[in-house]
Design a protein around this motif. Sequence first.
Motif, PDB file in Angstrom:
ATOM      1  N   VAL A 192     -17.568  27.620 -41.082  1.00 53.45           N
ATOM      2  CA  VAL A 192     -16.921  27.584 -39.772  1.00 53.45           C
ATOM      3  C   VAL A 192     -16.635  26.107 -39.503  1.00 53.45           C
ATOM      4  CG1 VAL A 192     -19.141  27.483 -38.500  1.00 53.45           C
ATOM      5  CG2 VAL A 192     -17.102  28.318 -37.352  1.00 53.45           C
ATOM      6  N   ASN A 193     -15.530  25.832 -38.820  1.00 50.87           N
ATOM      7  CA  ASN A 193     -15.269  24.450 -38.401  1.00 50.87           C
ATOM      8  C   ASN A 193     -15.813  24.312 -36.976  1.00 50.87           C
ATOM      9  OD1 ASN A 193     -12.782  25.483 -40.100  1.00 50.87           O
ATOM     10  ND2 ASN A 193     -12.958  23.296 -40.513  1.00 50.87           N
ATOM     11  N   LEU A 194     -16.853  23.500 -36.825  1.00 54.79           N
ATOM     12  CA  LEU A 194     -17.430  23.288 -35.489  1.00 54.79           C
ATOM     13  C   LEU A 194     -16.452  22.486 -34.641  1.00 54.79           C
ATOM     14  CD1 LEU A 194     -20.995  22.138 -36.608  1.00 54.79           C
ATOM     15  CD2 LEU A 194     -20.205  24.457 -36.100  1.00 54.79           C
TER      16      LEU A 194
ATOM     17  N   GLY B 232       3.111  17.149 -46.860  1.00 54.58           N
ATOM     18  CA  GLY B 232       3.186  18.420 -46.119  1.00 54.58           C
ATOM     19  C   GLY B 232       1.863  18.848 -45.508  1.00 54.58           C
ATOM     20  N   TYR B 233       0.764  18.224 -45.935  1.00 56.97           N
ATOM     21  CA  TYR B 233      -0.542  18.559 -45.337  1.00 56.97           C
ATOM     22  C   TYR B 233      -0.734  17.786 -44.037  1.00 56.97           C
ATOM     23  CZ  TYR B 233      -1.981  20.944 -49.585  1.00 56.97           C
ATOM     24  OH  TYR B 233      -2.070  21.817 -50.616  1.00 56.97           O
ATOM     25  N   HIS B 234      -1.642  18.278 -43.206  1.00 57.75           N
ATOM     26  CA  HIS B 234      -1.978  17.576 -41.977  1.00 57.75           C
ATOM     27  C   HIS B 234      -3.244  16.759 -42.195  1.00 57.75           C
ATOM     28  CE1 HIS B 234       0.661  20.782 -40.573  1.00 57.75           C
ATOM     29  NE2 HIS B 234       0.822  20.114 -39.454  1.00 57.75           N
TER      30      HIS B 234
ATOM     31  N   LEU C  57      -7.865  22.178 -56.057  1.00 60.91           N
ATOM     32  CA  LEU C  57      -7.612  23.622 -55.877  1.00 60.91           C
ATOM     33  C   LEU C  57      -7.318  23.982 -54.424  1.00 60.91           C
ATOM     34  CD1 LEU C  57     -10.425  24.816 -58.248  1.00 60.91           C
ATOM     35  CD2 LEU C  57      -8.004  25.356 -58.519  1.00 60.91           C
ATOM     36  N   GLY C  58      -7.819  23.214 -53.480  1.00 60.24           N
ATOM     37  CA  GLY C  58      -7.572  23.515 -52.059  1.00 60.24           C
ATOM     38  C   GLY C  58      -8.434  22.633 -51.179  1.00 60.24           C
ATOM     39  N   SER C  59      -7.998  22.459 -49.945  1.00 56.14           N
ATOM     40  CA  SER C  59      -8.655  21.519 -49.036  1.00 56.14           C
ATOM     41  C   SER C  59     -10.082  21.940 -48.703  1.00 56.14           C
ATOM     42  CB  SER C  59      -7.860  21.416 -47.737  1.00 56.14           C
ATOM     43  OG  SER C  59      -6.494  21.272 -48.001  1.00 56.14           O
TER      44      SER C  59
ATOM     45  N   GLY D 256      -9.221  13.267 -44.537  1.00 57.01           N
ATOM     46  CA  GLY D 256      -8.094  13.471 -45.446  1.00 57.01           C
ATOM     47  C   GLY D 256      -7.450  14.801 -45.087  1.00 57.01           C
ATOM     48  N   ARG D 257      -7.217  15.662 -46.086  1.00 53.83           N
ATOM     49  CA  ARG D 257      -6.755  17.008 -45.715  1.00 53.83           C
ATOM     50  C   ARG D 257      -7.930  17.975 -45.593  1.00 53.83           C
ATOM     51  NH1 ARG D 257      -6.282  19.829 -50.616  1.00 53.83           N
ATOM     52  NH2 ARG D 257      -6.286  18.407 -52.391  1.00 53.83           N
ATOM     53  N   GLY D 258      -9.138  17.400 -45.523  1.00 52.49           N
ATOM     54  CA  GLY D 258     -10.351  18.190 -45.339  1.00 52.49           C
ATOM     55  C   GLY D 258     -11.242  18.123 -46.574  1.00 52.49           C
TER      56      GLY D 258
ATOM     57  N   GLU E  72      -2.419  34.071 -42.201  1.00 50.56           N
ATOM     58  CA  GLU E  72      -2.228  33.167 -43.341  1.00 50.56           C
ATOM     59  C   GLU E  72      -2.276  31.723 -42.844  1.00 50.56           C
ATOM     60  OE1 GLU E  72      -2.154  34.053 -46.504  1.00 50.56           O
ATOM     61  OE2 GLU E  72      -2.223  36.195 -46.039  1.00 50.56           O
ATOM     62  N   THR E  73      -3.073  30.904 -43.512  1.00 51.55           N
ATOM     63  CA  THR E  73      -3.286  29.519 -43.075  1.00 51.55           C
ATOM     64  C   THR E  73      -1.974  28.732 -42.862  1.00 51.55           C
ATOM     65  OG1 THR E  73      -5.375  29.587 -44.257  1.00 51.55           O
ATOM     66  CG2 THR E  73      -4.564  27.409 -43.654  1.00 51.55           C
ATOM     67  N   PRO E  74      -1.018  28.764 -43.821  1.00 55.37           N
ATOM     68  CA  PRO E  74       0.208  27.964 -43.601  1.00 55.37           C
ATOM     69  C   PRO E  74       0.951  28.396 -42.338  1.00 55.37           C
ATOM     70  CG  PRO E  74       0.088  28.710 -45.889  1.00 55.37           C
ATOM     71  CD  PRO E  74      -1.008  29.422 -45.137  1.00 55.37           C
TER      72      PRO E  74
ATOM     73  N   VAL F  75      -0.331  29.401 -39.569  1.00 59.86           N
ATOM     74  CA  VAL F  75      -1.024  28.890 -38.388  1.00 59.86           C
ATOM     75  C   VAL F  75      -0.728  27.389 -38.210  1.00 59.86           C
ATOM     76  CG1 VAL F  75      -3.257  28.683 -37.218  1.00 59.86           C
ATOM     77  CG2 VAL F  75      -2.783  30.671 -38.648  1.00 59.86           C
ATOM     78  N   TYR F  76      -0.732  26.634 -39.320  1.00 54.45           N
ATOM     79  CA  TYR F  76      -0.357  25.208 -39.213  1.00 54.45           C
ATOM     80  C   TYR F  76       1.095  25.082 -38.730  1.00 54.45           C
ATOM     81  CZ  TYR F  76      -4.537  23.063 -41.229  1.00 54.45           C
ATOM     82  OH  TYR F  76      -5.815  22.604 -41.441  1.00 54.45           O
ATOM     83  N   ARG F  77       1.947  25.961 -39.242  1.00 51.24           N
ATOM     84  CA  ARG F  77       3.363  25.913 -38.831  1.00 51.24           C
ATOM     85  C   ARG F  77       3.498  26.200 -37.331  1.00 51.24           C
ATOM     86  NH1 ARG F  77       5.252  29.788 -42.103  1.00 51.24           N
ATOM     87  NH2 ARG F  77       4.667  28.666 -43.967  1.00 51.24           N
TER      88      ARG F  77
HETATM   89  C1  LIG Z   1      -7.818  25.637 -41.711  1.00 49.79           C
HETATM   90  C2  LIG Z   1      -8.837  25.099 -42.683  1.00 49.79           C
HETATM   91  O1  LIG Z   1      -9.579  26.171 -43.228  1.00 49.79           O
HETATM   92  C3  LIG Z   1      -9.819  24.213 -41.927  1.00 49.79           C
HETATM   93  O2  LIG Z   1     -10.921  23.839 -42.724  1.00 49.79           O
HETATM   94  C4  LIG Z   1      -8.192  24.301 -43.801  1.00 49.79           C
HETATM   95  O3  LIG Z   1      -7.445  23.222 -43.272  1.00 49.79           O
HETATM   96  C5  LIG Z   1      -7.345  25.137 -44.740  1.00 49.79           C
HETATM   97  O4  LIG Z   1      -7.749  24.820 -46.017  1.00 49.79           O
HETATM   98  P1  LIG Z   1      -7.245  25.650 -47.308  1.00 49.79           P
HETATM   99  O5  LIG Z   1      -7.137  27.092 -46.973  1.00 49.79           O
HETATM  100  O6  LIG Z   1      -8.115  25.213 -48.447  1.00 49.79           O
HETATM  101  O7  LIG Z   1      -5.800  25.086 -47.420  1.00 49.79           O
HETATM  102  P2  LIG Z   1      -4.960  24.635 -48.694  1.00 49.79           P
HETATM  103  O8  LIG Z   1      -4.981  25.716 -49.703  1.00 49.79           O
HETATM  104  O9  LIG Z   1      -5.349  23.251 -49.108  1.00 49.79           O
HETATM  105  O10 LIG Z   1      -3.526  24.580 -48.014  1.00 49.79           O
HETATM  106  C6  LIG Z   1      -2.861  25.755 -47.595  1.00 49.79           C
HETATM  107  C7  LIG Z   1      -1.786  25.357 -46.610  1.00 49.79           C
HETATM  108  O11 LIG Z   1      -2.401  25.029 -45.341  1.00 49.79           O
HETATM  109  C8  LIG Z   1      -1.716  23.932 -44.741  1.00 49.79           C
HETATM  110  N1  LIG Z   1      -2.650  22.793 -44.607  1.00 49.79           N
HETATM  111  C9  LIG Z   1      -3.894  22.832 -45.173  1.00 49.79           C
HETATM  112  C10 LIG Z   1      -4.767  21.773 -45.013  1.00 49.79           C
HETATM  113  C11 LIG Z   1      -4.320  20.650 -44.263  1.00 49.79           C
HETATM  114  N2  LIG Z   1      -5.117  19.591 -44.087  1.00 49.79           N
HETATM  115  N3  LIG Z   1      -3.076  20.630 -43.734  1.00 49.79           N
HETATM  116  C12 LIG Z   1      -2.244  21.693 -43.867  1.00 49.79           C
HETATM  117  O12 LIG Z   1      -1.127  21.668 -43.361  1.00 49.79           O
HETATM  118  C13 LIG Z   1      -0.540  23.639 -45.640  1.00 49.79           C
HETATM  119  O13 LIG Z   1       0.541  24.406 -45.170  1.00 49.79           O
HETATM  120  C14 LIG Z   1      -0.999  24.152 -46.997  1.00 49.79           C
HETATM  121  O14 LIG Z   1       0.087  24.495 -47.825  1.00 49.79           O
END
Ligand SMILES: C[C@](O)(CO)[C@H](O)COP(=O)(O)OP(=O)(O)OC[C@H]1O[C@@H](n2ccc(N)nc2=O)[C@H](O)[C@@H]1O
Length: 321
Positions: free
Chosen positions: A14-16, A27-29, A139-141, A156-158, A182-184, A186-188
């Motif tokens: 969980v993100n506190l 493209g990442y935040h 592999l992912g943030s 960074g991006r997490g 879907e995560t993207p 929600v960021y969008r």
């Molecule tokens: C929402 C969180 O779960 C919070 O911890 C994460 O930021 C998401 O992490 P994640 O699912 O591992 O995400 P990734 O697989 O790295 O990225 C998926 C998509 O989420 C968006 N994304 C993710 C991480 C970040 N710092 N900025 C973003 O904008 C981007 O659109 C990216 O293409």
Amino acid sequence: MVPTPITVRVPAKVNLHLAVGDTRADGYHELATVFQALSLTDEVTVRSGEPGIDVHGEGADSVPTGSGNLAWKAVRVLAERCGRDPDAPGVQVSIHKGIPVAGGMAGGSADAAATLFALNALWRLELGRDELADLAGRLGSDVPFALQGGTALGTGRGERLVPVLARHTYHWVIALDRHGLETPDVYRELDRLRQSSAGGNGADGVEPVLEALASGDPRELALLLGNDLQAAAVSLRPGLRRTLRAGVEAGALAGVVSGSGPTCAFLCEDADSAVRVAAELSGAGVCRTVRVAQGPVHGARFAGEDRTDRPTPPTPPQVHA
Ligand SMILES: C[C@](O)(CO)[C@H](O)COP(=O)(O)OP(=O)(O)OC[C@H]1O[C@@H](n2ccc(N)nc2=O)[C@H](O)[C@@H]1O
Ligand SMILES: Nc1ncnc2c1ncn2[C@@H]1O[C@H](COP(=O)(O)OP(=O)(O)OP(=O)(O)O)[C@@H](O)[C@H]1O
């Protein structure tokens, strides 16, 4: 001799606190987030054999079993790293899901982390934590945190992590929604809301959260839970507003959307309170199902880690806020 299968247990997060900054050139935040690993877990087993992946447990139907599975991407990345053919890695992966799928609790990331950890043992690679974390970040943030677990500050991006001291076991009630987000998307949605200046910037600085964690008082922490993605998740799924209200009315100290949602996490005073809140919330008809969880817990570990026949990987040092 065929090596014995390896099973690794890996936690949800969980993100506190989740402060989302600007969009970067890639493209990442940019993020400042405090992760906590929770006692909802997946189990991943790797064994030598015909390449393939199978998924069981809750929500398994909606998880890809081919190359789209993040765990399979982990197999390929590690195979490349150690000079194996990524198209013929000679390994089977079985995933047992206990982490809600597409719920904002990093279930896919957890499976990828567990796969790296398990294959490191199956293939006797002896890669250290730092190297596994580096592969995880590709592999992912969220993947490096699933390896590390505990409570950590992510920037960074997490993926850039510093462990944080949390002096307490926190008791959570987790409300699962009927459908994932879907995560993207929600960021969008957050970007869209911010353009129309409705996105706001809900999560303030990270320091008060670290201080509350060091104090160990759940009431202090409850006041500081915050997630910039919450407005976006609620905008896409307006019913979450009701869920968040219902959790607090049921007696939780506070509630927050977990990561990109739609799962909501409610911090409770203690274990008894969590059981009461869970019972009341599950009767309120605002979510699909409810779970009770504790945090922080360990990151990826061998199932039955207490066994003495395997070396326990070194725990990273914990630092004060
Ligand atoms: C929402 C969180 O779960 C919070 O911890 C994460 O930021 C998401 O992490 P994640 O699912 O591992 O995400 P990734 O697989 O790295 O990225 C998926 C998509 O989420 C968006 N994304 C993710 C991480 C970040 N710092 N900025 C973003 O904008 C981007 O659109 C990216 O293409
Ligand atoms: N091993 C996996 N487990 C679950 N989903 C996976 C897996 N591999 C790929 N996916 C796909 O990834 C998508 C996101 O799933 P996941 O459960 O990781 O979401 P999440 O918890 O919202 O992620 P995060 O919190 O990291 O943003 C799902 O729609 C699913 O199809």
